[in-house]
Design a protein around this motif. Structure first.
Motif, PDB file in Angstrom:
ATOM      1  N   ILE A   1       0.423 -22.913 -20.165  1.00  0.00           N
ATOM      2  CA  ILE A   1       1.365 -22.020 -20.834  1.00  0.00           C
ATOM      3  C   ILE A   1       2.622 -21.837 -19.985  1.00  0.00           C
ATOM      4  O   ILE A   1       3.747 -21.792 -20.510  1.00  0.00           O
ATOM      5  N   GLY A   2       2.451 -21.756 -18.659  1.00  0.00           N
ATOM      6  CA  GLY A   2       3.606 -21.580 -17.782  1.00  0.00           C
ATOM      7  C   GLY A   2       4.583 -22.740 -17.856  1.00  0.00           C
ATOM      8  O   GLY A   2       5.810 -22.534 -17.884  1.00  0.00           O
ATOM      9  N   PHE A   3       4.063 -23.960 -17.877  1.00  0.00           N
ATOM     10  CA  PHE A   3       4.946 -25.134 -17.963  1.00  0.00           C
ATOM     11  C   PHE A   3       5.736 -25.125 -19.274  1.00  0.00           C
ATOM     12  O   PHE A   3       6.888 -25.569 -19.312  1.00  0.00           O
ATOM     13  N   ILE A   4       5.125 -24.630 -20.344  1.00  0.00           N
ATOM     14  CA  ILE A   4       5.808 -24.602 -21.647  1.00  0.00           C
ATOM     15  C   ILE A   4       6.814 -23.460 -21.700  1.00  0.00           C
ATOM     16  O   ILE A   4       7.985 -23.649 -22.081  1.00  0.00           O
ATOM     17  N   VAL A   5       6.380 -22.250 -21.315  1.00  0.00           N
ATOM     18  CA  VAL A   5       7.191 -21.043 -21.494  1.00  0.00           C
ATOM     19  C   VAL A   5       8.231 -20.884 -20.385  1.00  0.00           C
ATOM     20  O   VAL A   5       9.420 -20.608 -20.653  1.00  0.00           O
ATOM     21  N   ARG A   6       7.802 -21.062 -19.137  1.00  0.00           N
ATOM     22  CA  ARG A   6       8.705 -20.796 -18.022  1.00  0.00           C
ATOM     23  C   ARG A   6       9.570 -21.998 -17.665  1.00  0.00           C
ATOM     24  O   ARG A   6      10.758 -21.845 -17.359  1.00  0.00           O
TER      25      ARG A   6
ATOM     26  N   TRP B   1       5.327 -29.537 -24.886  1.00  0.00           N
ATOM     27  CA  TRP B   1       3.920 -29.208 -24.704  1.00  0.00           C
ATOM     28  C   TRP B   1       3.080 -30.441 -24.377  1.00  0.00           C
ATOM     29  O   TRP B   1       2.093 -30.338 -23.641  1.00  0.00           O
ATOM     30  N   ILE B   2       3.465 -31.604 -24.875  1.00  0.00           N
ATOM     31  CA  ILE B   2       2.712 -32.826 -24.565  1.00  0.00           C
ATOM     32  C   ILE B   2       2.825 -33.150 -23.079  1.00  0.00           C
ATOM     33  O   ILE B   2       1.838 -33.517 -22.420  1.00  0.00           O
TER      34      ILE B   2
END
Length: 347
Positions: free
Chosen positions: A88-93, A98-99
């Motif tokens: 989630i951190g890699f996507i949001v922050r 997402w892939i």
């Protein structure tokens, strides 16, 4: 006067030791259905059990791979939490697609497995100590990354569908478990790699004398386990849609329960993926039933998991000793050729 012991075919004791857990699961279903006819035998209960056990099933299958080679992995609970948070951190922050986030977290899982394998096989540190240390470091990383705050934000629909989507009416989480079970069954039962893993778990010294490359397969087992743990973390992130340091550690105990109790069924005395899956869902049925009877989640879940872990370890050891004794028994032909048998026959 010595007498020969007549050999019998498979008896009820052997059948129960092989399929007893399935019988217990059926007893749970029938009992809770009779006690709770309006709530337990419903599609809602089935969905809730599948929802609760999908991640545990993946983690227990990951643990099974390591148990097969005679080791343990105590990092699974902390690692799945870290992987969930990082996804989630890699996507949001970080703003990564997402892939890409999923691929990076998968690599993190492989790296954790590689470290575990190197510490256990190369550094010769006991697997309990090594993997517990690695798991504690993973927990520290989770706390550092989150700063004790939940990681939340807008997530892409494609990422949410990793958990929420369905395939021909079956939740994708269940499909992942079935696919992993099929792959593990094929590899363990029909390939040289599977035979080598079981050989290393049964008698590592004898396997190494047979020129089985123990380093490759033991480290590989930890890496495969780490990869599956990462996939479970990705699924957990898609399900909860938040990153929280408290989401991972609670999975450690049920993971061990599933792996250890699974080695008492289908193929007693030997860790096997089918037995692990049966154990996980029998536990899920039992917990769901007791909760519907009015038991508190904070009380029932740890109590049920703790009792079944002790029972599972005890039964697994008993099954292994029983099979070992059976294998040491001489065949009727060997008995007839033995000096003792000849002496008895002559009398």
């Amino acid at each position: 006067m010595l007498k020969r012991v007549e050999r019998r075919g498979p008896g009820m004791g052997r059948l129960f030791s092989q399929y007893g857990l399935l019988v217990i699961g059926l007893i749970f279903i029938v009992t809770f259905s009779l006690l709770l006819p309006s709530t337990f035998p419903t599609s809602t209960t089935i969905r809730s059990i599948l929802d609760a056990q999908a991640v545990i099933a993946l983690l227990a299958l990951a643990e099974t791979i390591v148990v097969i080679v005679g080791e343990f992995d105590l990092s699974v609970g902390y690692s799945v939490g870290m992987c969930s948070i990082l996804t989630i951190g890699f996507i949001v922050r970080t703003g990564l697609p997402w892939i890409v986030s999923v691929l990076l977290v998968s690599c993190v899982g492989l790296g954790v497995g590689l470290i575990n394998g190197l510490l256990v096989h190369v550094a010769k540190i006991d697997s309990f100590i090594a993997t517990l240390g690695v798991g504690t470091v993973a927990y520290a990383v989770s706390n550092w990354y989150t700063s004790d705050q939940q990681v939340t934000g807008q997530l892409p629909v494609g990422f949410e569908d990793i958990y929420a989507a369905k395939f021909i009416g079956i939740p994708l989480s269940g499909v992942y478990v079935i696919l992993l079970l099929a792959v593990m069954w094929i590899v363990l039962e029909f390939t040289p790699a599977g035979r080598y893993l079981y050989a290393l778990g049964g008698n590592r010294r004898a396997a190494e004398l047979s020129r089985i490359p123990s380093r490759r397969y033991i480290i590989g087992a930890f890496m495969a386990s780490g990869m599956i743990v990462a996939l479970a973390g990705i699924l957990l992130a898609s399900r909860l849609q938040i990153g929280d340091v408290n989401n991972g550690p609670d999975y450690l105990l049920p993971t061990f329960v599933g792996a250890m109790l699974g080695s008492t069924t289908i193929k007693p005395g030997r860790a096997n993926p089918a037995g692990t899956l049966v154990a996980v869902f029998v536990l899920g049925i039992g917990i769901a039933g007791f909760q519907q009877l009015g038991g508190s989640t904070q009380f029932i879940v740890p109590l049920f998991n703790g009792v079944t872990l002790v029972a599972g370890v005890g039964l697994a050891g008993f099954a292994a000793r029983r099979i070992s004794r059976v294998r040491r028994l001489p065949t009727p032909h060997e008995e007839a050729d033995s000096p003792i048998a000849e002496t008895v026959d002559s009398k």
